[in-house]
Design an enzyme around this catalytic site. Sequence first.
Site, PDB file in Angstrom:
ATOM      1  N   GLU A  91     112.841  20.691  36.008  1.00 56.00           N
ATOM      2  CA  GLU A  91     111.425  21.043  36.008  1.00 56.00           C
ATOM      3  C   GLU A  91     110.849  21.061  34.586  1.00 56.00           C
ATOM      4  O   GLU A  91     111.497  21.502  33.649  1.00 56.00           O
ATOM      5  CB  GLU A  91     111.230  22.414  36.647  1.00 56.00           C
ATOM      6  CG  GLU A  91     111.629  22.489  38.113  1.00 56.00           C
ATOM      7  CD  GLU A  91     110.718  21.668  39.017  1.00 56.00           C
ATOM      8  OE1 GLU A  91     109.624  21.276  38.558  1.00 56.00           O
ATOM      9  OE2 GLU A  91     111.108  21.425  40.176  1.00 56.00           O
ATOM     10  N   ARG A 101     104.060  30.792  50.166  1.00 54.09           N
ATOM     11  CA  ARG A 101     103.680  30.195  51.448  1.00 54.09           C
ATOM     12  C   ARG A 101     104.365  30.902  52.601  1.00 54.09           C
ATOM     13  O   ARG A 101     103.834  31.000  53.711  1.00 54.09           O
ATOM     14  CB  ARG A 101     104.037  28.705  51.449  1.00 54.09           C
ATOM     15  CG  ARG A 101     103.648  27.970  52.736  1.00 54.09           C
ATOM     16  CD  ARG A 101     104.033  26.506  52.679  1.00 54.09           C
ATOM     17  NE  ARG A 101     105.464  26.292  52.532  1.00 54.09           N
ATOM     18  CZ  ARG A 101     106.348  26.321  53.537  1.00 54.09           C
ATOM     19  NH1 ARG A 101     105.938  26.597  54.772  1.00 54.09           N
ATOM     20  NH2 ARG A 101     107.621  26.108  53.318  1.00 54.09           N
ATOM     21  N   CYS A 154     111.435  30.382  43.113  1.00 55.38           N
ATOM     22  CA  CYS A 154     111.985  29.490  42.093  1.00 55.38           C
ATOM     23  C   CYS A 154     111.129  29.509  40.822  1.00 55.38           C
ATOM     24  O   CYS A 154     111.632  29.728  39.716  1.00 55.38           O
ATOM     25  CB  CYS A 154     112.085  28.062  42.629  1.00 55.38           C
ATOM     26  SG  CYS A 154     113.393  27.818  43.836  1.00 55.38           S
ATOM     27  N   HIS A 178     115.693  21.805  40.370  1.00 53.94           N
ATOM     28  CA  HIS A 178     115.695  21.817  41.831  1.00 53.94           C
ATOM     29  C   HIS A 178     116.692  20.803  42.392  1.00 53.94           C
ATOM     30  O   HIS A 178     116.858  19.703  41.832  1.00 53.94           O
ATOM     31  CB  HIS A 178     114.303  21.509  42.377  1.00 53.94           C
ATOM     32  CG  HIS A 178     113.474  22.724  42.606  1.00 53.94           C
ATOM     33  ND1 HIS A 178     112.293  22.983  41.929  1.00 53.94           N
ATOM     34  CD2 HIS A 178     113.648  23.777  43.457  1.00 53.94           C
ATOM     35  CE1 HIS A 178     111.789  24.132  42.356  1.00 53.94           C
ATOM     36  NE2 HIS A 178     112.586  24.623  43.293  1.00 53.94           N
TER      37      HIS A 178
END
Length: 226
Positions: A91, A101, A154, A178
Site C-alpha cells: 500500500e 462498511r 487494515c 494486502h
Amino acid sequence: MTETLNPAMTVLLTGFEPFDKDTVNPSWEVARALAGWTFEAQGRTARVHAVQLPCVFGAANDVLLRALDECRPQLVVCLGLAGSRTDITPERVAINVNDARIPDNAGAQPIDTPVAAEGPVAYWSTLPIKAIARDLRAAGVPASVSNTAGSFVCNHVFYALMHALAQQGDQARGGFVHLPLLPEQAARIPGAPSMALSTQVEGIQQLLRTALTVQADVLETGGKLH
C-alpha cells in the site's frame, strides 16, 4: 567480553485474525508461517517476530503498539486481506479515517471518525513499494502497488503504525501489504481470485529482503487510472 559488531535486526510482521464470519485469514497464516524465519540483509541477520492482531478498531492498534515497544524492530510490515485482489499489493498511503462498511469482530462500526484526532490527513508508506512489486514479479509472484488501503481495520492499523513511528522519530521502516484470498476461501465464492499460501509466503519473504536492502525506491510507474 566480545563485542557484537552487527547485531541481528528484528522484523515485526503482523497478520489479522479471521473476520466477517470466515475461519481463516491469509495475513495471519503467512505471518505465522514466517515466525522465527531468519535471513541475511545488508550483511546482517534479520529475524521475524510474528504477532496476530484482532480485527477490532482500537484493540488492534493497542496490540501493535505493545509489539513495537517490546520488539524495537528495524522493519514493520502489517499484512491484511483484500479478498477481491489478484496479487500481493504493497500500500502507498494510509488515511486518517475510519469508515467501516461492516462491523468489526467486536460489533463496532465507526463511520467517518479519525484514527488519530490530532494526526495529519495521511501518511506515506516508508517501504520501497515499487521496488517490492518489481522484485516480487521478477520472482514469479504477482504483485502491484495499491493506492488505497480501504477504510476498515487494515487502514486503521496502517495509519496507527505510521503515526507511531512518526511520533517517536523512529528510523524503522514501516508499511502495509494486502494479500489475496487463499484457494479454500475462494472456492466458496464463484469467480473469486486466490493465491496459494506457499506463493504468498514466498512473496512476503522476497518483500522483506527488498524492504531491508533497497534504500531508495525505483522510479517507475505504479499508478492507476481509477
